[in-house]
Motif scaffolding. Sequence first.
Motif, short mmCIF file in Angstrom:
data_model
loop_
_atom_site.label_atom_id
_atom_site.label_comp_id
_atom_site.label_asym_id
_atom_site.label_seq_id
_atom_site.Cartn_x
_atom_site.Cartn_y
_atom_site.Cartn_z
N LYS A 224 0.83 -1.21 0.00
CA LYS A 224 0.00 0.00 0.00
C LYS A 224 0.87 1.26 0.00
CE LYS A 224 -4.07 -2.10 0.55
NZ LYS A 224 -5.20 -1.97 -0.40
N HIS B 8 1.50 3.70 -1.81
CA HIS B 8 1.17 4.65 -2.86
C HIS B 8 0.99 6.05 -2.26
CE1 HIS B 8 -2.80 3.82 -1.23
NE2 HIS B 8 -2.71 2.56 -1.62
N GLU B 9 0.79 7.03 -3.11
CA GLU B 9 0.84 8.42 -2.69
C GLU B 9 -0.15 8.76 -1.57
OE1 GLU B 9 0.51 11.08 -5.95
OE2 GLU B 9 2.27 10.29 -6.99
N SER B 10 -1.36 8.23 -1.62
CA SER B 10 -2.37 8.58 -0.63
C SER B 10 -2.00 8.11 0.77
CB SER B 10 -3.73 8.00 -1.03
OG SER B 10 -3.66 6.59 -1.11
N SER B 11 -1.24 7.02 0.88
CA SER B 11 -0.86 6.50 2.19
C SER B 11 0.45 7.10 2.70
CB SER B 11 -0.73 4.97 2.13
OG SER B 11 0.25 4.59 1.19
N ILE C 239 1.27 10.03 3.15
CA ILE C 239 1.09 11.25 3.95
C ILE C 239 1.46 11.02 5.41
CG2 ILE C 239 -1.35 10.73 4.43
CD1 ILE C 239 -1.88 13.73 4.41
N ASP D 1 -7.89 10.68 8.92
CA ASP D 1 -9.18 10.16 9.36
C ASP D 1 -9.24 10.10 10.88
OD1 ASP D 1 -9.97 9.85 6.76
OD2 ASP D 1 -9.41 7.72 6.65
N VAL E 266 -4.35 2.91 5.73
CA VAL E 266 -4.81 2.13 4.57
C VAL E 266 -5.99 1.22 4.93
CG1 VAL E 266 -2.59 2.23 3.40
CG2 VAL E 266 -3.06 0.34 4.96
#
Length: 260
Positions: free
Chosen positions: A20, A22-25, A27, A73, A131
Amino acid sequence: MLIALAATAASYQTLLFVQKDHESSLIILPLIFFATLAVYNTPKFERFQFARTKSILFFANLIPAFIIFLFLDHQVQQLVLISFVGAMLYIMPFYYRNKPLKGLRNIFLLKNIFLAFFWAMVTVAVPLAVVNMELANAIPLSLFLRRFLFVFSITILFDIRDMICDKERNHNTLPVALGLNLSKYIGYAALICFALLTAFTEYYSWIGKSQVYALWISVIPVAIMLYYAKPEANYLFYNVGADSLLIIQTVILVLFTVLK
């Protein structure tokens, strides 16, 4: 700086294991970097005054960490807050009426368990929450236990370093209570459990063979450092070598993952 890079590298490992990264995780990585720097630069509070230099470093790193925190979140925020509070409990003693309050870092064995647990919390549970993976499942739990065991063995290195001053301060750490050699054996035992758990996870196809070999190789520098560890403040050995062990593990893991 190295300790923050180590925490960041270990967190990246977690994302790599669950594929996982990738860019979104990603951060979460700068948050862990800045938050770790903030925690390890927390100034002691005495007579209603903070140490000035550490106060500047603390807030300089806490502010960017907090800004990133706002974009996470709610579940991830909860884990980050729990980890931060745990870190503060570990960093004690604070001072009350010019007397130090006893912190968790001065309690026999609990110090090592607590420190390893919260390093696993920060570098495994928090990235997995980003994730949307629950720690209760088999694969995330095996990641958590492996990180706990690996960091536990590293904590013994720093207990050995501080053995002399811990005796003078009456801090009942593992080397003080059990002696140098037995403490090293406990560290070796943690590494053996780590290696066995790694093999177990490969048997069930939770990680690939190349990753297993990488993790096994990463045990070697820790074992060598435990063997040569002495109760003295050797800056290169501890503040560079020991602080870099998780970084070394990550580099080995990435190389084996890319070259598999």
